[in-house]
Design a protein around this motif. Structure first.
Motif, PDB file in Angstrom:
ATOM      1  N   LYS A 184      -6.322   1.646  -6.327  1.00 27.07           N
ATOM      2  CA  LYS A 184      -7.509   1.050  -6.937  1.00 27.07           C
ATOM      3  C   LYS A 184      -7.662   1.438  -8.402  1.00 27.07           C
ATOM      4  O   LYS A 184      -7.252   2.524  -8.815  1.00 27.07           O
ATOM      5  CB  LYS A 184      -8.779   1.469  -6.181  1.00 27.07           C
TER       6      LYS A 184
ATOM      7  N   ARG B  35       0.832  -1.189   0.000  1.00 26.51           N
ATOM      8  CA  ARG B  35       0.000   0.000   0.000  1.00 26.51           C
ATOM      9  C   ARG B  35       0.870   1.243   0.000  1.00 26.51           C
ATOM     10  O   ARG B  35       2.067   1.200   0.309  1.00 26.51           O
ATOM     11  CB  ARG B  35      -0.930   0.009   1.223  1.00 26.51           C
ATOM     12  N   ASN B  36       0.248   2.348  -0.309  1.00 23.31           N
ATOM     13  CA  ASN B  36       0.960   3.618  -0.356  1.00 23.31           C
ATOM     14  C   ASN B  36       0.431   4.513   0.757  1.00 23.31           C
ATOM     15  O   ASN B  36      -0.729   4.925   0.727  1.00 23.31           O
ATOM     16  CB  ASN B  36       0.755   4.287  -1.716  1.00 23.31           C
TER      17      ASN B  36
ATOM     18  N   GLU C 248      -8.448  -3.766  -6.292  1.00 25.14           N
ATOM     19  CA  GLU C 248      -7.241  -3.268  -5.647  1.00 25.14           C
ATOM     20  C   GLU C 248      -6.016  -3.591  -6.502  1.00 25.14           C
ATOM     21  O   GLU C 248      -5.983  -4.591  -7.216  1.00 25.14           O
ATOM     22  CB  GLU C 248      -7.093  -3.872  -4.260  1.00 25.14           C
TER      23      GLU C 248
ATOM     24  N   PRO D 199      -3.387   6.990  -3.760  1.00 28.11           N
ATOM     25  CA  PRO D 199      -3.609   8.030  -2.747  1.00 28.11           C
ATOM     26  C   PRO D 199      -2.308   8.599  -2.185  1.00 28.11           C
ATOM     27  O   PRO D 199      -1.282   7.916  -2.097  1.00 28.11           O
ATOM     28  CB  PRO D 199      -4.388   7.281  -1.655  1.00 28.11           C
ATOM     29  N   ASN D 200      -2.363   9.867  -1.870  1.00 26.23           N
ATOM     30  CA  ASN D 200      -1.294  10.541  -1.116  1.00 26.23           C
ATOM     31  C   ASN D 200       0.049  10.601  -1.832  1.00 26.23           C
ATOM     32  O   ASN D 200       1.100  10.660  -1.195  1.00 26.23           O
ATOM     33  CB  ASN D 200      -1.106   9.876   0.260  1.00 26.23           C
TER      34      ASN D 200
ATOM     35  N   GLY E 113      -0.513   3.732   3.623  1.00 30.18           N
ATOM     36  CA  GLY E 113      -1.629   3.121   4.315  1.00 30.18           C
ATOM     37  C   GLY E 113      -2.903   3.076   3.514  1.00 30.18           C
ATOM     38  O   GLY E 113      -3.899   2.507   3.955  1.00 30.18           O
ATOM     39  N   ASP E 114      -2.915   3.658   2.313  1.00 30.33           N
ATOM     40  CA  ASP E 114      -4.112   3.696   1.484  1.00 30.33           C
ATOM     41  C   ASP E 114      -3.994   2.698   0.335  1.00 30.33           C
ATOM     42  O   ASP E 114      -2.908   2.397  -0.146  1.00 30.33           O
ATOM     43  CB  ASP E 114      -4.329   5.094   0.923  1.00 30.33           C
ATOM     44  N   VAL E 115      -5.141   2.226  -0.128  1.00 30.19           N
ATOM     45  CA  VAL E 115      -5.176   1.188  -1.156  1.00 30.19           C
ATOM     46  C   VAL E 115      -5.190   1.812  -2.544  1.00 30.19           C
ATOM     47  O   VAL E 115      -5.943   2.747  -2.825  1.00 30.19           O
ATOM     48  CB  VAL E 115      -6.439   0.312  -0.961  1.00 30.19           C
TER      49      VAL E 115
END
Length: 274
Positions: free
Chosen positions: A10, A3-4, A270, A193-194, A6-8
């Protein structure tokens, strides 16, 4: 699952283009085969004068390519043969690939003698135009010839991937331009994300896993051409799109991938980068 922050990661969009260089269709799921998205570039328009593949990369010869919109007449599944395609012409009329006069009507629409064809074992060439307005490009104002991979109507890779991050990055670099995914004709759009910037280029040489089955090896960044600048529907012609990419990112936007493992993918699947 990698993950990046903490976010998945998609999948947020899936797209295929039934006829090479025409507008295509967005889908909720698709089958990934050894030759890419099943149904992608299943047909091409062949110039009978030259034997080459009609291509929006040469808008001097094919100025209304993006005014043709191709969709399949029924849902596409890998367990069945590719269905006929219907093409909405610039005048609003619709012609199907299985109609006897399809070549005649396309010839009239393009003002050149053409034939709708499926990929064959013989290699096919296509042309591209280097826009004169982008001073940083070599060979400005010239036409080049390239060859599609055997038995396909692709340019290089079988799958084209971009991220929402790259779209956002280019929007910041050229705020006066309308930067939308359709300018770049991706098969798969992924949200990371992020992170900021041209994220997918950091995946070159790595493998991405999508859903439970599919694995794609990221081959190389996608070098962009004049197609990204052309008008599509309500998107205006904008040479600044390509000019900015050339100045700020060596002309790259997105990545090409080859298939390591086939299977079905869906929007919201995911994604793992390994």
């Amino acid at each position: 699952m990698k993950r990046n922050g903490g976010d998945v990661l998609k999948v947020v969009s899936l797209r295929r283009y039934p006829v090479k260089s025409m507008m295509g269709e967005e889908v909720n799921a698709c089958d990934i085969t050894e030759k890419g998205v099943y149904g992608d570039r299943s047909y091409g328009v062949i110039d009978l004068e030259t034997g080459k593949l009609a291509n929006a990369k040469n808008p001097k010869k094919w100025p209304n390519m993006f005014q043709h919109h191709a969709t399949f007449v029924r849902p596409v599944t890998v367990s069945e043969q590719i269905p006929p395609v219907q093409i909405t012409l610039p005048n609003g009329q619709v012609v199907r690939s299985d109609e006897e006069d399809v070549d005649e009507r396309l010839t009239e629409s393009f003002s050149r003698r053409v034939k709708l064809h499926s990929p064959s074992v013989e290699a096919v060439q296509f042309e591209g135009y280097v826009p004169e307005e982008v001073k940083e490009l070599p060979d400005r104002g010239t036409v080049f010839t390239r060859q599609s991979p055997n038995e396909t109507f692709f340019d290089i890779g079988m799958i084209h991937i971009i991220t929402t991050n790259t779209i956002d990055a280019l929007r910041k670099l050229t705020p006066t331009s309308r930067i939308e995914a359709r300018r770049f004709r991706p098969n798969i759009i992924i949200d990371v994300p992020n992170m900021e910037g041209f994220v997918e280029e950091t995946w070159v040489g790595k493998t991405i896993h999508i859903g439970e089955q599919v694995r794609l090896k990221i081959m190389q960044p996608t070098k962009r051409c004049v197609m990204t600048t052309l008008a599509q529907g309500d998107l205006p012609n904008d040479i600044n799109v390509l000019r900015t990419l050339v100045k700020e990112n060596d002309g790259h936007f997105g990545v090409y991938a080859e298939i390591e493992q086939t299977g079905k993918i869906h929007v919201n699947d995911e994604v793992t980068v390994l």
